[in-house]
Enzyme design. Structure first.
Site, PDB file in Angstrom:
ATOM      1  N   CYS A  71      -6.423  25.546  33.777  1.00  0.00           N
ATOM      2  CA  CYS A  71      -6.612  25.409  35.222  1.00  0.00           C
ATOM      3  C   CYS A  71      -7.813  24.514  35.464  1.00  0.00           C
ATOM      4  CB  CYS A  71      -6.818  26.781  35.862  1.00  0.00           C
ATOM      5  SG  CYS A  71      -7.199  26.702  37.629  1.00  0.00           S
ATOM      6  N   HIS A 149       3.816  19.629  34.226  1.00  0.00           N
ATOM      7  CA  HIS A 149       3.842  19.155  35.606  1.00  0.00           C
ATOM      8  C   HIS A 149       5.049  18.245  35.819  1.00  0.00           C
ATOM      9  CE1 HIS A 149      -0.246  20.540  36.596  1.00  0.00           C
ATOM     10  NE2 HIS A 149      -0.469  20.318  35.313  1.00  0.00           N
ATOM     11  N   GLU A 198       2.371  25.463  42.590  1.00  0.00           N
ATOM     12  CA  GLU A 198       1.970  25.856  41.247  1.00  0.00           C
ATOM     13  C   GLU A 198       2.901  26.916  40.673  1.00  0.00           C
ATOM     14  OE1 GLU A 198      -2.000  26.088  39.809  1.00  0.00           O
ATOM     15  OE2 GLU A 198      -2.828  25.658  41.798  1.00  0.00           O
ATOM     16  N   CYS A 207      -4.985  21.615  42.856  1.00  0.00           N
ATOM     17  CA  CYS A 207      -4.643  21.864  41.458  1.00  0.00           C
ATOM     18  C   CYS A 207      -5.273  20.743  40.642  1.00  0.00           C
ATOM     19  CB  CYS A 207      -3.132  21.890  41.258  1.00  0.00           C
ATOM     20  SG  CYS A 207      -2.637  22.095  39.527  1.00  0.00           S
ATOM     21  N   GLY A 210      -2.930  19.253  38.084  1.00  0.00           N
ATOM     22  CA  GLY A 210      -1.913  18.513  38.830  1.00  0.00           C
ATOM     23  C   GLY A 210      -2.427  17.190  39.357  1.00  0.00           C
TER      24      GLY A 210
END
Length: 264
Positions: A71, A149, A198, A207, A210
């Site tokens: 994360c 992703h 997410e 994110c 991301g």
């Protein structure tokens, strides 16, 4: 049990100090605490754990209880947590994650961390795939930043019905292990706009992984410079894809919201 609520651009997590002991059933605990009506409220929990090969180990669990590999917003907050709480006085840290080790450079003002630069590693881009959702065709670029992703370029992310399209992409048969879905628009060669759905948490305000995946995908497509600002719902991240090393570096804020205590 003490906890600290933190966020990076609105992507919020409940931090637990697990340096001495770790609670049982972390997945269930994440589901309970993340509930915004009867819990603390957040996109998940992050556990600060000891590591045998790095300065610390980060474990993160999404709001649905599933364990995530990495994360980007959470790891910046992780650096702020361990520094501000006095668990370290180092401003350069190595953090163990399920995606491997990540390097953090903490930005400190008045003895408190306000932002961090994270070496997010080398992005892995795969050939684009075509998706049909609700009778509309989308082109997704799969990118791994240690977690999966799908970067999708759209005309206007703000106009997208993310509550419908997001879960359909997350659970599309093209992604058997589910995927984080980013919907992006290139504004110019220095700026990218993005909304995210997410995996395991739904729509979030930001994110980090991301943002890095999206910037890498658009740079590889020749539409974005190697350093650019990614505009998310919760604010901005700066992403730099270093040409020499191939590593992506993300810079952004980390904020403590409040400390609390769980009675049960």
């Amino acid at each position: 049990m003490d906890f600290t609520k933190m966020h990076g651009l609105g992507n919020d997590y409940i931090f637990l100090n697990c340096m001495e002991s770790t609670p049982d059933n972390l997945g269930e605990l994440a589901r309970r605490l993340s509930d915004r009506h009867v819990g603390v409220g957040g996109d998940g929990i992050i556990c600060v754990c000891p590591s045998q090969r790095a300065d610390f180990k980060m474990r993160m669990f999404n709001a649905d209880g599933s364990e995530g590999a990495m994360c980007g917003n959470g790891i910046r907050c992780f650096g702020k947590y361990v520094y501000d709480k006095g668990l370290t006085d180092e401003q350069h840290l190595t953090i163990e994650t399920l995606s491997g080790e990540r390097e953090l450079s903490l930005m400190v003002r008045e003895k408190r961390v306000y932002a961090a630069v994270v070496d997010m590693g080398i992005p892995v881009l795969e050939p684009s795939v075509s998706l049909e959702i609700g009778g509309i065709g989308y082109t997704a670029v799969p990118v791994s930043m240690g977690n999966p992703h799908a970067v999708i370029e759209v005309e206007d992310p703000a106009a997208l019905d993310l509550q419908a399209v997001g879960p359909a992409v997350e659970r599309h048969p093209a992604f058997p292990h589910r995927v984080n879905a980013e919907f992006v628009r290139v504004l110019n060669r220095q700026e990218l706009e993005m909304r995210v759905w997410e995996r395991g948490s739904g729509e979030t305000m930001a994110c980090g992984t991301g943002a890095c995946a999206s910037a890498a995908a658009m740079t590889a497509a020749g539409k974005l410079n190697r350093e650019a600002v990614v505009h998310l719902t919760g604010g901005d991240l700066t992403v730099r894809w270093d040409e020499k090393s191939g590593h992506v570096f993300m810079t952004g804020p980390a904020v403590t919201v409040f400390d609390g205590k769980l009675d049960n």
